[in-house]
Motif scaffolding. Structure first.
Motif, PDB file in Angstrom:
ATOM      1  N   SER A 191      64.322  68.379  79.172  1.00 55.82           N
ATOM      2  CA  SER A 191      63.070  68.991  78.764  1.00 55.82           C
ATOM      3  C   SER A 191      62.143  67.871  78.333  1.00 55.82           C
ATOM      4  O   SER A 191      62.411  66.691  78.587  1.00 55.82           O
ATOM      5  CB  SER A 191      63.297  69.988  77.626  1.00 55.82           C
ATOM      6  OG  SER A 191      62.138  70.767  77.402  1.00 55.82           O
ATOM      7  N   GLN A 192      61.061  68.248  77.667  1.00 59.21           N
ATOM      8  CA  GLN A 192      60.094  67.248  77.225  1.00 59.21           C
ATOM      9  C   GLN A 192      59.853  67.401  75.739  1.00 59.21           C
ATOM     10  O   GLN A 192      59.633  68.505  75.241  1.00 59.21           O
ATOM     11  CB  GLN A 192      58.795  67.420  77.996  1.00 59.21           C
ATOM     12  CG  GLN A 192      57.860  66.266  77.861  1.00 59.21           C
ATOM     13  CD  GLN A 192      56.698  66.401  78.818  1.00 59.21           C
ATOM     14  OE1 GLN A 192      56.145  67.477  78.982  1.00 59.21           O
ATOM     15  NE2 GLN A 192      56.320  65.311  79.449  1.00 59.21           N
ATOM     16  N   GLY A 216      56.045  63.638  74.701  1.00 61.35           N
ATOM     17  CA  GLY A 216      56.082  63.410  76.142  1.00 61.35           C
ATOM     18  C   GLY A 216      57.359  62.776  76.639  1.00 61.35           C
ATOM     19  O   GLY A 216      57.585  62.674  77.836  1.00 61.35           O
ATOM     20  N   VAL A 250      61.194  62.380  77.746  1.00 56.79           N
ATOM     21  CA  VAL A 250      62.172  63.281  78.345  1.00 56.79           C
ATOM     22  C   VAL A 250      63.396  63.307  77.445  1.00 56.79           C
ATOM     23  O   VAL A 250      63.876  62.264  76.990  1.00 56.79           O
ATOM     24  CB  VAL A 250      62.544  62.825  79.769  1.00 56.79           C
ATOM     25  CG1 VAL A 250      63.655  63.695  80.348  1.00 56.79           C
ATOM     26  CG2 VAL A 250      61.323  62.868  80.665  1.00 56.79           C
ATOM     27  N   TRP A 295      66.405  72.183  84.022  1.00 56.31           N
ATOM     28  CA  TRP A 295      65.244  71.837  83.208  1.00 56.31           C
ATOM     29  C   TRP A 295      64.913  73.021  82.315  1.00 56.31           C
ATOM     30  O   TRP A 295      65.103  74.172  82.703  1.00 56.31           O
ATOM     31  CB  TRP A 295      64.027  71.524  84.089  1.00 56.31           C
ATOM     32  CG  TRP A 295      64.131  70.226  84.812  1.00 56.31           C
ATOM     33  CD1 TRP A 295      64.652  70.017  86.062  1.00 56.31           C
ATOM     34  CD2 TRP A 295      63.699  68.951  84.339  1.00 56.31           C
ATOM     35  NE1 TRP A 295      64.568  68.689  86.390  1.00 56.31           N
ATOM     36  CE2 TRP A 295      63.988  68.009  85.349  1.00 56.31           C
ATOM     37  CE3 TRP A 295      63.103  68.504  83.162  1.00 56.31           C
ATOM     38  CZ2 TRP A 295      63.693  66.656  85.226  1.00 56.31           C
ATOM     39  CZ3 TRP A 295      62.811  67.163  83.037  1.00 56.31           C
ATOM     40  CH2 TRP A 295      63.109  66.247  84.060  1.00 56.31           C
ATOM     41  N   SER A 344      61.735  74.728  80.235  1.00 55.89           N
ATOM     42  CA  SER A 344      60.288  74.707  79.998  1.00 55.89           C
ATOM     43  C   SER A 344      59.958  75.589  78.802  1.00 55.89           C
ATOM     44  O   SER A 344      60.791  76.346  78.319  1.00 55.89           O
ATOM     45  CB  SER A 344      59.523  75.207  81.236  1.00 55.89           C
ATOM     46  OG  SER A 344      59.814  76.570  81.495  1.00 55.89           O
ATOM     47  N   LEU A 366      55.870  72.515  81.903  1.00 55.12           N
ATOM     48  CA  LEU A 366      56.561  71.275  82.186  1.00 55.12           C
ATOM     49  C   LEU A 366      56.105  70.822  83.562  1.00 55.12           C
ATOM     50  O   LEU A 366      56.154  71.595  84.518  1.00 55.12           O
ATOM     51  CB  LEU A 366      58.068  71.554  82.170  1.00 55.12           C
ATOM     52  CG  LEU A 366      59.046  70.427  82.336  1.00 55.12           C
ATOM     53  CD1 LEU A 366      58.897  69.411  81.205  1.00 55.12           C
ATOM     54  CD2 LEU A 366      60.466  70.977  82.346  1.00 55.12           C
ATOM     55  N   GLU A 379      61.975  64.141  90.162  1.00 54.06           N
ATOM     56  CA  GLU A 379      62.623  64.676  88.970  1.00 54.06           C
ATOM     57  C   GLU A 379      63.330  65.996  89.275  1.00 54.06           C
ATOM     58  O   GLU A 379      64.245  66.395  88.576  1.00 54.06           O
ATOM     59  CB  GLU A 379      61.589  64.883  87.866  1.00 54.06           C
ATOM     60  CG  GLU A 379      60.943  63.580  87.449  1.00 54.06           C
ATOM     61  CD  GLU A 379      59.656  63.773  86.690  1.00 54.06           C
ATOM     62  OE1 GLU A 379      59.486  63.081  85.671  1.00 54.06           O
ATOM     63  OE2 GLU A 379      58.802  64.583  87.119  1.00 54.06           O
TER      64      GLU A 379
END
Length: 163
Positions: free
Chosen positions: A51-52, A56, A58, A79, A81, A86, A97
């Motif tokens: 995720s982020q 910003g 990762v 992933w 979001s 995202l 990615e």
């Protein structure tokens, strides 16, 4: 544009503060959005997902905690979001990615609607119009990531998994 970026940064900092507060207070992770600050708790269902973080960076869910992703080029078949979204790159660029093929988005709460907006390379130096798929609230979304996907914007409190 700068105002929108400032507002997004302010929202991410606020969500990060809420996430840290939830961890300190011992609240369940589902009470805050997935801002994914390093050190915050993550649910077992999202183990190994990337995720982020609000800044910003990762991050990866490892052992029940979000940790800064150790590699130089994040690439995952999972992933997570949030409502802010995202942004990822695909095989239409170097160091993708998110790889092409069938994917499923799994809402993390019953009210969530998962949405993916992807653009693909149509010829050298040219990206086509966005293609949008959106699921129903609380329902999984099955879709294809295009082989030459340039970028994708994933929104909703959703876990995105390659099939």
């Amino acid at each position: 544009m700068a105002i929108a970026d400032d507002n997004r940064d302010m929202k991410r900092r606020t969500l990060a503060a809420l996430g840290v507060s939830a961890v300190v207070l011992g609240l369940p992770a589902t009470t805050v959005a997935h801002a994914a600050p390093p050190g915050a708790a993550c649910a077992p269902a999202v183990e190994r997902a990337l995720s982020q973080a609000p800044d910003g960076a990762v991050v990866q869910c490892t052992g029940g905690r979000w940790e800064v992703y150790p590699g130089p080029y994040p690439n995952s078949d999972r992933w997570l979001s949030d409502d802010d979204g995202l942004d990822l790159h695909g095989q239409g660029m170097r160091n993708p990615e998110m790889l092409s093929g069938p994917w499923t988005a799994i809402p993390q709460n019953p009210a969530t609607r998962c949405r993916a907006e992807q653009t693909a390379v149509v010829s050298a130096g040219e990206v086509g119009a966005p293609q949008v798929v959106e699921g129903q609230p609380g329902q999984p979304l099955h879709f294809e990531v295009l082989p030459v996907m340039f970028s994708i914007h994933l929104t909703g409190d959703c876990l995105w998994q390659a099939n």
